[in-house]
Each structure stands twice: as structure tokens, then as C-alpha cells.
Design a protein around this motif. Structure first.
Motif, short mmCIF file in Angstrom:
data_model
loop_
_atom_site.label_atom_id
_atom_site.label_comp_id
_atom_site.label_asym_id
_atom_site.label_seq_id
_atom_site.Cartn_x
_atom_site.Cartn_y
_atom_site.Cartn_z
N MET A 147 -13.69 6.49 -3.61
CA MET A 147 -13.32 6.60 -5.27
C MET A 147 -12.99 5.41 -6.02
O MET A 147 -13.63 4.19 -5.40
N LEU A 148 -14.03 5.66 -6.68
CA LEU A 148 -14.62 4.58 -8.29
C LEU A 148 -12.54 4.68 -8.81
O LEU A 148 -13.62 4.88 -9.87
N ILE A 149 -12.49 3.19 -8.96
CA ILE A 149 -10.93 3.58 -8.99
C ILE A 149 -10.54 2.57 -10.63
O ILE A 149 -9.63 2.44 -11.05
N GLY A 150 -11.42 1.55 -10.80
CA GLY A 150 -11.23 0.79 -11.64
C GLY A 150 -10.10 -0.11 -11.42
O GLY A 150 -10.21 -0.30 -10.54
N ASP A 151 -9.57 -0.05 -13.10
CA ASP A 151 -8.19 -1.28 -12.80
C ASP A 151 -7.40 -0.38 -13.01
O ASP A 151 -5.63 -0.94 -12.97
N VAL A 152 -6.96 0.66 -12.44
CA VAL A 152 -5.76 1.88 -11.47
C VAL A 152 -4.65 0.96 -10.91
O VAL A 152 -3.49 0.72 -11.12
N LEU A 153 -5.59 0.48 -9.33
CA LEU A 153 -4.70 0.00 -8.45
C LEU A 153 -5.60 -1.09 -7.72
O LEU A 153 -7.62 -0.43 -7.90
N PHE A 154 -5.37 -1.49 -7.52
CA PHE A 154 -6.17 -3.23 -6.65
C PHE A 154 -5.35 -2.66 -5.14
O PHE A 154 -4.50 -2.47 -4.78
N ASN A 155 -6.38 -3.88 -4.19
CA ASN A 155 -5.48 -3.92 -2.76
C ASN A 155 -4.62 -5.42 -3.49
O ASN A 155 -4.88 -6.38 -3.17
#
Length: 209
Positions: A147-155
Motif C-alpha cells: 500500500m501507498l498510504i500517505g498520511d493516514v497511518l504511520f509506523n
């Protein structure tokens, strides 16, 4: 599928290229700035840019999009139409953060939840995931579990919601309804910082407990 990550600008935003090995065609995702350096890296990779994909309309994700679309003569795809106010207000965003002006931007194609985008033989499903911003989208390649998830979820974190258009309950709803039902072994590239998997975040991310 192959991908290459290119952090750009003082925001250390993860611009990336994803490409089809069969055709050498790539999508350039979230080119937030430093257009000349991105052009050099793409040239070094020896690939052909076919489209530019945007997850959302914040300046650190779109800053070089118009310039690179013109240079490569390719369309800008995404995000969701609900992001239009942010893309129109790019000059104001730049003023807020004290950076060089970026003109308003209108993509060649708006995306909707469940739509697909493709490059070469690769196909990505679009998930509308508002909350960090109203029209934020995620690109999911089911076959590659990527997935390329942008700024929804981070590590270890989630997207901030204190910027114009942000809303914490909406963001959490997107994460729990769109992302968390999916498999643990899906790897994702966030807009900032290191990669992770949905399973790792499900188990360890303090915002999801």
C-alpha cells in the motif's frame, strides 16, 4: 512490482516511484518538491513516468506535481474530489508554512472509493480514507500486498488532524473501517518515516489499542 523511495523537502516526505518490471513504466507518487532531483533519480533508474498519483492535497505531497506533469507530459491522477479546497488553497498553505508559493492545482482525474489506477501491468485499488484531509486516498496493490498510504497511518503513529480539513473521529473511522479489516502481512509506505505492516501497527501502534 518494484518501488523506490525518495524523501523530499524539509518535511522529509516519502515521494516514491512504483513500476512494472515488464514495461519499465512507473507512477510517480506524491512528488512534494525538489523536482530537479526527482527528475535525476528517475533518469538514473532508467524508467518511464506514465502518470503522477496524489494521495492528498497538502503542499508537502504535491509541491512538484504540476512541474513534473508538464515535464513528462503525463496526467495527474487523484486524490478524491473532496480534496479540491486544499488544492485550490495551495498558495495559502505555503504562506502558512513560510515556503515558496505553489500555484493551485487541478488533477486530470479525480478518484473515488473502489476505483482502480494502473501502470503497466500493475493495478491498484483506491480506498478513500478521509480524516487527515477530506479527500485523502490510499493505493492498494492486493497481489503484491503493498500500500501507498500517505498520511493516514504511520509506523507507530497516525496522521495529524490539526490542519485545515482534518478530523480525528473521521480519521479513526477510516483506519478501522478501510485498513484494519485487511491482512496483517500487507506492507505500507507512509508519507513520512519508515515502512511498516498493517499487522505490526494493529499489535503495537498506541493509537490503535
Amino acid at each position: 512490482m518494484k518501488y523506490h523511495i525518495m524523501p523530499v523537502t524539509a518535511f522529509s516526505q516519502n515521494c516514491s516511484v512504483v513500476w512494472c518490471e515488464q514495461t519499465g513504466e512507473v507512477a510517480l507518487v506524491d512528488p512534494g518538491g525538489e523536482a530537479q532531483r526527482l527528475r535525476q533519480e528517475v533518469a538514473t533508474l532508467g524508467v518511464t513516468v506514465k502518470e503522477i498519483w496524489l494521495t492528498h492535497g497538502h503542499l508537502d505531497h504535491v509541491g512538484a506535481a504540476s512541474e513534473l506533469a508538464a515535464f513528462y507530459a503525463v496526467p495527474i491522477i487523484g486524490p478524491h474530489r473532496d480534496e479540491e479546497p486544499l488544492l485550490v488553497s495551495l498558495p495559502g498553505q505555503c504562506q502558512m508554512f513560510g515556503v515558496e508559493r505553489i500555484p493551485p492545482l487541478t488533477p486530470d482525474r479525480w478518484l473515488t472509493d473502489g476505483a482502480t489506477v494502473s501502470v503497466g501491468s500493475l493495478s491498484f485499488k483506491v480506498l478513500h480514507c478521509p480524516g487527515h484531509s477530506p479527500g485523502h486516498v490510499v493505493f492498494w496493490n492486493k497481489a503484491a500486498k503493498f500500500m501507498l498510504i500517505g498520511d493516514v497511518l504511520f509506523n507507530g503513529g497516525i496522521g495529524r488532524t490539526d490542519l485545515p480539513g482534518g478530523d480525528m473521529p473521521t480519521l479513526m473511522r477510516s483506519i478501522h473501517h478501510q485498513l484494519m479489516p485487511l491482512a496483517d502481512d500487507i506492507a505500507f509506505l507512509p508519507g513520512h518515516g519508515p515502512m511498516s505492516t498493517l499487522g505490526h501497527e494493529r499489535r503495537t501502534n498506541p493509537f490503535l489499542q
